[in-house]
Design an enzyme around this catalytic site. Structure first.
Site, PDB file in Angstrom:
ATOM      1  N   THR A 168      63.945  32.500  62.538  1.00  0.00           N
ATOM      2  CA  THR A 168      64.267  31.101  62.829  1.00  0.00           C
ATOM      3  C   THR A 168      63.395  30.221  61.921  1.00  0.00           C
ATOM      4  O   THR A 168      63.793  29.947  60.794  1.00  0.00           O
ATOM      5  CB  THR A 168      64.055  30.768  64.314  1.00  0.00           C
ATOM      6  OG1 THR A 168      62.756  31.206  64.715  1.00  0.00           O
ATOM      7  CG2 THR A 168      65.107  31.447  65.173  1.00  0.00           C
TER       8      THR A 168
ATOM      9  N   LYS B 157      60.466  39.160  64.401  1.00  0.00           N
ATOM     10  CA  LYS B 157      60.499  37.759  64.017  1.00  0.00           C
ATOM     11  C   LYS B 157      59.268  37.051  64.560  1.00  0.00           C
ATOM     12  O   LYS B 157      58.726  37.420  65.598  1.00  0.00           O
ATOM     13  CB  LYS B 157      61.773  37.074  64.509  1.00  0.00           C
ATOM     14  CG  LYS B 157      61.789  36.755  65.978  1.00  0.00           C
ATOM     15  CD  LYS B 157      62.994  35.936  66.377  1.00  0.00           C
ATOM     16  CE  LYS B 157      62.996  34.559  65.779  1.00  0.00           C
ATOM     17  NZ  LYS B 157      61.982  33.647  66.341  1.00  0.00           N
TER      18      LYS B 157
ATOM     19  N   THR C 243      59.746  32.565  70.274  1.00  0.00           N
ATOM     20  CA  THR C 243      60.324  33.814  70.741  1.00  0.00           C
ATOM     21  C   THR C 243      59.942  34.943  69.803  1.00  0.00           C
ATOM     22  O   THR C 243      59.966  34.796  68.598  1.00  0.00           O
ATOM     23  CB  THR C 243      61.855  33.710  70.823  1.00  0.00           C
ATOM     24  OG1 THR C 243      62.187  32.818  71.868  1.00  0.00           O
ATOM     25  CG2 THR C 243      62.481  35.056  71.084  1.00  0.00           C
TER      26      THR C 243
ATOM     27  N   GLU D 190      52.658  29.590  64.058  1.00  0.00           N
ATOM     28  CA  GLU D 190      52.916  28.200  63.681  1.00  0.00           C
ATOM     29  C   GLU D 190      51.667  27.479  63.200  1.00  0.00           C
ATOM     30  O   GLU D 190      50.724  27.289  63.956  1.00  0.00           O
ATOM     31  CB  GLU D 190      53.441  27.436  64.888  1.00  0.00           C
ATOM     32  CG  GLU D 190      54.752  27.934  65.393  1.00  0.00           C
ATOM     33  CD  GLU D 190      55.021  27.434  66.796  1.00  0.00           C
ATOM     34  OE1 GLU D 190      54.258  26.595  67.281  1.00  0.00           O
ATOM     35  OE2 GLU D 190      56.014  27.877  67.377  1.00  0.00           O
TER      36      GLU D 190
ATOM     37  N   ASN E  41      55.160  21.288  66.441  1.00  0.00           N
ATOM     38  CA  ASN E  41      55.664  21.313  67.808  1.00  0.00           C
ATOM     39  C   ASN E  41      55.878  19.941  68.422  1.00  0.00           C
ATOM     40  O   ASN E  41      56.452  19.837  69.506  1.00  0.00           O
ATOM     41  CB  ASN E  41      54.714  22.126  68.694  1.00  0.00           C
ATOM     42  CG  ASN E  41      54.896  23.605  68.459  1.00  0.00           C
ATOM     43  OD1 ASN E  41      55.891  24.174  68.877  1.00  0.00           O
ATOM     44  ND2 ASN E  41      53.964  24.207  67.755  1.00  0.00           N
TER      45      ASN E  41
END
Lengths: 471, 471
Positions: free
Chosen positions: B193, B222, B233, B325, B465
């Site tokens: 993603t 992932k 996820t 992230e 985020n």
């Protein structure tokens, strides 16, 4: 119930408190100035003092040593951090409570600027000396075995207190004591570290057994501002001139803490120094007024005080959240429809720790999917798991927009929302989200609700805690 | 033990993989390019395919639908999220496992771009249709009752799959299948993603009962990149051509997951879609080779596979953390000297969730006080509380600087450190901290160790985020 609550200090909500336009050299944020009281109703027979003892770095103009003490022996209670690496102050206060059971205490001496953690026996000795010397200094002549003062520290960890400075300044501290609004406010300043404003509230109340008497409650607290090296600490000192037995006081404090200080989360880390204490000296009571007690059973006064103290300490705890590091939002999380308060409280605490959700809020996204994700894992590996408390098809999530609820999920089904309205709602400083579990099907079940207060997670939080500046 | 491990894909560590200089329109970070394999050893009898089915937003050039399938019926196993608000894929896969006990499965169809959460019965029907149509499309003629494919989703939540698009593209997906390195790598891309690079590893191994045979393991995974609306996820798909019974496979997968995917934390939030699956088709085995089994007791092959799979899945999980992230650091937390693995694992997980500590690391501060604060509250309200597992006077904290330990706390006493050396150490991308509990006094006690992998907390994490950009 014959409770009368007054909040005199909030009459002047919009008044700017000139003295605190600058705070530790920084301007007080405009939206925080209304939180600083300009007057108060302080409990009789308590005196507070503060001074600068050179604990905070040179150049810092704030006081860093304070004392809050009753003129006469008082009941004392304490809720202490359970962190295994607790500060010397926590060990010393725990020992004091063990030795005295909270009877015949005088109050607390506290310092900011040094957390006195990881300092071993030497640090313990410092904390003991600080308490003993101060107790002797304010002694009214009664021979004490050991200290009658609790000790509190907050500030940088893993470094020794400049104990000579501290002891040297204690007589000056004692001389500075008084019971005016300015004395209390200055003490709140002395308790601060990186707080952006001092945290003080007071209130009057009456008890069913003596409706004609105005008792007072005053509370000092400090915000979860960053303290080098990155430990946030909450401290609270509460005083009342109502008469309360030590046993009743400890139960009252613990109960109210569980609905206030234990319902806030800034960053999810439990400090080594957290401590909330309370003292009751009965100075406002008539000589015939019996002390509030729980034995043989909780009196009407006890029940009334439970209510007063929970509300009061909630207001103190909310002041802490309003000064959360770098936060731009004050968020209330309400979890209802739970089979028990404890399950609702646990769920709310997990949502309040969801970094992803709180970061989304910073971006003005209600991020209700994030709430559901956190809700969905909140009871895993707990004693509440597998009891069917969370059922997606029963769950609703909404935000409060003023007095109106904006639903995002209604019994498991997403609800279309008006984007413009959401945007408007999210721009407010205060947000409230409601998670309704709708546990059980029977009309007869008692369903419980828990409330938690938290904040968003922002770039400023990262800057303050990393020292890496982006702005 | 006759294990031979080869990692052919890491021979070309420094080779830049041209195809992925741009990834989803963004350049692949220089320090990530070495993580993309340029070749691999893929298990026999598995074919993978991927295509763009229009699930991701228009303009996105990445494939968003993939299939990984054995030519012949294989054993299958799955570890699924326990989140109560789980995606349709999790429900469908759980039901498939319940119905088949993992026997005679073919593989998995997965999509990125849509998480299919909070979509009710319609979403479930979509997931079921996706699995059934794909299974029929790759059917070798055996009449199947229901599907023989698991289903995986990742992407944005609370929205329906464009199921017509998905079903329409399944024949094309089936036609795209093959077993070359490019097929596998393209599938890893399709699983992504907001990952900044595709995550694929492979490896060969042998088993004690057949030392002459090279079996292969391949794994796609992932990263915990942000997925609107802020759910991270993790998915994993592992294939091997070794023969393993369904029961043994499930035990192997669960055991290895507990030492790999359950030992990572990015932001502390457990996703609604997390799923790690494994398939074993035995295609590389000779006809006389018995399937690896645990009954009547774990065979030597089973024990060997446990070791191989734990290492392999740890490498997969670490690839996820390396793409956390906004992170700038890859951090290993090692908790040792514990009376049990579980206690050490729990302590490591709490440290890995400490926002304050991780933010300090971003600021190049080892912030060992933050480690101790987290350690100090890590066992509160757990079944490990009150067992004397954490004793401040026994505790040591150090960081690894290359092969040398830099101590910050030695049996409860702070150690003076060389600031220049710390600064140099903290500037490295990979950090490792060791917390030694030194539980117990006897020489005879077995002390356990747990390892956790995490990252720092940065301004970029907040930007990703929240959507609020600072740079």
């Amino acid at each position: 119930m014959s409770l009368r609550l007054t909040r005199p200090q909030f009459r002047n909500f919009s008044t700017k408190f000139d003295k605190f336009e600058l705070y530790g050299g920084r301007p007080i944020p405009a939206n925080k100035q209304r939180l600083i009281p300009t007057s108060g109703s302080y409990p009789k027979g308590f005196n507070v003092g503060s001074t600068r003892a050179g604990i905070k770095p040179a150049g810092n103009v704030q006081p860093d040593l304070l004392i809050v003490a009753s003129d006469t022996p008082a009941s004392g209670a304490a809720v202490l951090t359970k962190n295994e690496f607790c500060a010397a102050s926590v060990t010393v206060t725990r020992e004091l409570m063990r030795r005295t059971n909270g009877a015949r205490l005088r109050g607390v001496i506290a310092n900011s600027g040094c957390a006195n953690t990881l300092t071993g026996q030497a640090g313990l000795d410092d904390a003991i000396a600080m308490g003993r010397v101060a107790a002797k200094c304010i002694s009214t002549g009664t021979a004490d075995k050991g200290s009658s003062l609790m000790v509190m520290h907050t500030g940088a960890g893993a470094q020794r207190l400049p104990i000579d400075n501290v002891l040297h300044h204690i007589p000056k501290l004692a001389q500075s004591m008084g019971n005016t609004h300015d004395h209390w406010l200055e003490a709140a300043v002395a308790l601060s570290t990186t707080d952006t404003y001092p945290k003080l509230i007071s209130r009057t109340f009456s008890l069913p057994s003596a409706p004609q008497i105005n008792f007072s409650l005053a509370g000092l607290t400090k915000g979860a501002g960053m303290v080098h090296p990155n430990m946030a600490t909450t401290l609270g000192i509460i005083c009342t001139d109502a008469p309360i037995t030590p046993t009743a006081l400890q139960i009252l404090l613990r109960g109210a803490a569980s609905k206030s200080y234990n319902c806030i989360s800034i960053d999810g880390d439990t400090s080594t120094n957290d401590m909330v204490t309370m003292f009751a000296n009965g100075a406002a009571a008539s000589s015939s007024q019996p002390a509030v007690d729980v034995s043989p059973e909780p009196s009407a006064d006890f029940v009334a005080l439970q209510h007063v103290l929970s509300g009061f300490m909630s207001d103190m705890a909310k002041l802490v959240v309003r000064d959360a590091e770098g936060a731009s939002k004050f968020i209330t999380i309400r979890v209802r429809g739970s089979p028990s308060y404890d399950a609702a409280h646990h769920i709310a605490s997990v949502i309040a720790r969801s970094v992803l959700w709180k970061t989304g809020i910073y971006g003005l996204d209600p991020n209700w999917h994030g709430i559901l994700a956190a809700l969905g894992y909140s009871l895993l590996d707990t004693s509440f798991a597998g009891q069917g408390i969370i059922i997606p098809e029963q769950t609703s999530v909404s935000f409060m927009d003023g007095r109106e609820a904006v639903k995002f999920l209604d019994r498991g089904v997403p609800v279309p929302v008006d984007e413009a309205r959401i945007k408007q709602m999210m721009e407010k400083e205060d947000l409230e989200t409601i998670v309704d579990l709708r546990y059980g099907t029977s009309q007869d079940i008692t369903r419980e609700e828990a409330v938690y207060w938290t904040c968003d997670m922002t770039h400023d939080f990262i800057s303050m805690n990393s020292g890496v500046d982006f702005s």
